[in-house]
Scaffold this active site. Structure first.
Site, mmCIF file in Angstrom:
data_model
loop_
_atom_site.group_PDB
_atom_site.id
_atom_site.type_symbol
_atom_site.label_atom_id
_atom_site.label_comp_id
_atom_site.label_asym_id
_atom_site.label_seq_id
_atom_site.Cartn_x
_atom_site.Cartn_y
_atom_site.Cartn_z
ATOM 1 N N HIS A 30 23.346 -24.875 -75.833
ATOM 2 C CA HIS A 30 22.080 -24.956 -76.575
ATOM 3 C C HIS A 30 21.852 -26.390 -76.991
ATOM 4 C CE1 HIS A 30 18.968 -22.891 -79.234
ATOM 5 N NE2 HIS A 30 18.846 -24.179 -79.469
ATOM 6 N N HIS A 32 18.689 -29.524 -76.390
ATOM 7 C CA HIS A 32 17.342 -29.750 -75.844
ATOM 8 C C HIS A 32 17.254 -31.099 -75.148
ATOM 9 C CE1 HIS A 32 15.346 -26.234 -77.713
ATOM 10 N NE2 HIS A 32 16.354 -26.347 -78.562
ATOM 11 N N ARG A 85 6.138 -40.148 -70.585
ATOM 12 C CA ARG A 85 4.828 -40.161 -69.930
ATOM 13 C C ARG A 85 4.879 -40.267 -68.403
ATOM 14 N NH1 ARG A 85 1.416 -43.798 -74.331
ATOM 15 N NH2 ARG A 85 2.152 -42.662 -76.181
ATOM 16 N N ASP A 152 12.030 -23.446 -71.270
ATOM 17 C CA ASP A 152 11.600 -22.605 -72.386
ATOM 18 C C ASP A 152 10.116 -22.723 -72.669
ATOM 19 O OD1 ASP A 152 12.117 -23.985 -75.701
ATOM 20 O OD2 ASP A 152 11.291 -24.963 -73.926
ATOM 21 N N GLY A 186 10.409 -23.400 -80.396
ATOM 22 C CA GLY A 186 9.329 -23.692 -81.333
ATOM 23 C C GLY A 186 9.418 -22.806 -82.571
ATOM 24 N N HIS A 213 15.307 -18.439 -78.395
ATOM 25 C CA HIS A 213 15.651 -18.705 -79.792
ATOM 26 C C HIS A 213 15.203 -17.469 -80.577
ATOM 27 C CE1 HIS A 213 15.658 -22.887 -78.451
ATOM 28 N NE2 HIS A 213 15.900 -23.351 -79.652
ATOM 29 N N GLU A 216 16.181 -17.998 -86.191
ATOM 30 C CA GLU A 216 16.456 -19.360 -86.716
ATOM 31 C C GLU A 216 15.693 -19.560 -88.026
ATOM 32 O OE1 GLU A 216 14.897 -22.501 -84.311
ATOM 33 O OE2 GLU A 216 16.118 -24.028 -85.299
ATOM 34 N N ASP A 294 22.082 -28.721 -80.404
ATOM 35 C CA ASP A 294 20.619 -28.494 -80.467
ATOM 36 C C ASP A 294 19.824 -29.772 -80.144
ATOM 37 O OD1 ASP A 294 18.522 -26.679 -82.878
ATOM 38 O OD2 ASP A 294 18.445 -26.856 -80.711
#
Ligand SMILES: Nc1ncnc2c1ncn2[C@@H]1O[C@H](CCC(=O)c2cccc(C(=O)O)c2)[C@@H](O)[C@H]1O
Ligand SMILES: [Zn+2]
EC number: 3.5.4.40
Length: 356
Positions: A30, A32, A85, A152, A186, A213, A216, A294
């Protein structure tokens, strides 16, 4: 920014345990993609885009990564997303994240990527996929770290983002070779899980594993919904499961792993203090606990520090830490041969350490 670097361990000298942890082969489930961008990378990208509100000075960046609540964390997270970008930004970020993982002896990681957030900001979808795959193959060849992807849905972005994420994850002309799982991230408040069932059904039908998720920032019902509606094989955080003994028993009995991220929960104010973190209850209930970071730079931590935090909260010695590392290998979607290889590495490292 939460600095838990002063986390004292149990009886064994913290320095020794931290030295043991630093060399311990690990798997991370887990973590990101954008959330792992190091301060150096974020500063470099912010310097390229002076219009961004993200500071390029590392000192100012540390303050920028201090959150008053979860919603504030998401705002800051999205301001970093805005820095990514071009496919070259994506490739650089991914390769550097892999380097940071390898430095911590992470042999395998399932990186959560949110393609919708990048494609909606104008990055070409095939360019995005090629960039992450280039970095994944380079990382495996140069660092020996095996990366896999979780795509996700940013739930607050609604069903449009769910549709786009499901399309990118299941269209064989687009989905990357390293994709293994499908998630939902999110804010949870105001974003009930059942609405995403059709998209998880499509992802599962395409051979992906479900790892949303849940629990949380909302209660145990969100975890139940993730299990029953989204057929979750693992739960991201699952922090509020400790409020429901029947849920804890269910997770333990079905051996459904929790992806526990202790410092994250403090930094986003999901849990007040580390000593109040429910990870002890999870272990007591027999739940399969994995330890994860995380969004490590945003939370002023890294995976090694999360293992040191777990050692203190759970009273673990080297053998207990090795078991945590093996839990993550067991809970991973790596193939059986890969699991056996990393598990053997953990055992050899631990027995050599204890014999020295
Ligand atoms: N601890 C965490 N807990 C939950 N999520 C976490 C955590 N850490 C990182 N994330 C990531 O934060 C993103 C949030 C993105 C988001 O909410 C959003 C909302 C509206 C529009 C858009 C957009 O892109 O236009 C994005 C998710 O993609 C998720 O992968
Ligand atoms: Zn997360």
């Amino acid at each position: 920014m939460t600095d838990s670097s002063s986390v004292p361990a149990t009886g064994t000298d913290d320095r020794d345990l931290r030295t043991f942890i630093a060399g311990l082969p690990k798997a991370e489930l887990h973590v990101h993609h954008v959330g792992s961008a190091s301060p150096r990378i974020v500063s470099e990208l912010a310097a390229r885009h002076p219009d961004s509100k993200v500071p390029s000075d590392p000192e100012a960046l540390a303050d920028f990564f201090t959150f008053t609540d979860f919603a504030h964390f998401i705002d800051v997270y999205l301001s970093v997303v805005d820095l990514i970008r071009t496919p070259e930004d994506v490739r650089l970020l991914t390769y550097e994240v892999a380097r940071d993982l390898a430095r911590q002896q992470v042999r395998y990681a399932e990186l959560t990527v949110t393609p919708f957030s990048s494609t909606r900001r104008g990055i070409d979808e095939l360019g995005f996929m090629a960039a992450i795959e280039d970095a994944r193959k380079a990382a495996e060849a140069e660092f020996g770290t095996v990366l896999r992807w979780c795509f996700d849905i940013p739930g607050e972005a609604g069903l449009e983002s769910a549709e786009e994420t499901a399309r990118l994850a299941t269209d064989d002309r687009i989905r990357p070779e390293g994709l293994v799982s499908f998630g939902l991230g999110g804010p949870e408040i105001g974003v009930p899980r059942p609405q995403f069932k059709p998209y998880f059904d499509r992802a599962i039908a395409a051979g992906l594993h479900s790892v949303p998720h849940a629990g949380e920032t909302t209660g145990p019902q969100t975890v139940w919904d993730a299990l029953t509606e989204l057929r979750a094989e693992r739960i991201g955080h699952g922090t509020s499961s400790a409020q429901d003994p029947a849920l804890l028993a269910h997770l333990a009995e079905r051996r459904i792993p929790l992806e526990v991220c202790p410092t994250s929960n403090i930094a986003t104010r999901a849990v007040r203090t580390l000593d109040e973190h429910p990870v002890k209850e999870f272990v007591k209930a027999g739940v399969l606990v994995t330890i994860n970071s995380d969004d490590p730079p945003m939370f002023g931590t890294d995976l090694n520090n999360e293992y040191a935090v777990a050692a203190r909260l759970l009273g673990l010695d080297e053998r207990g830490l090795a078991e945590l590392a093996k839990n993550a290998v067991e809970a991973s979607f790596l193939d059986a041969a890969g699991k056996a290889r990393i598990t053997a590495e953990i055992d050899t490292y631990t027995s050599t350490w204890l014999a020295s």
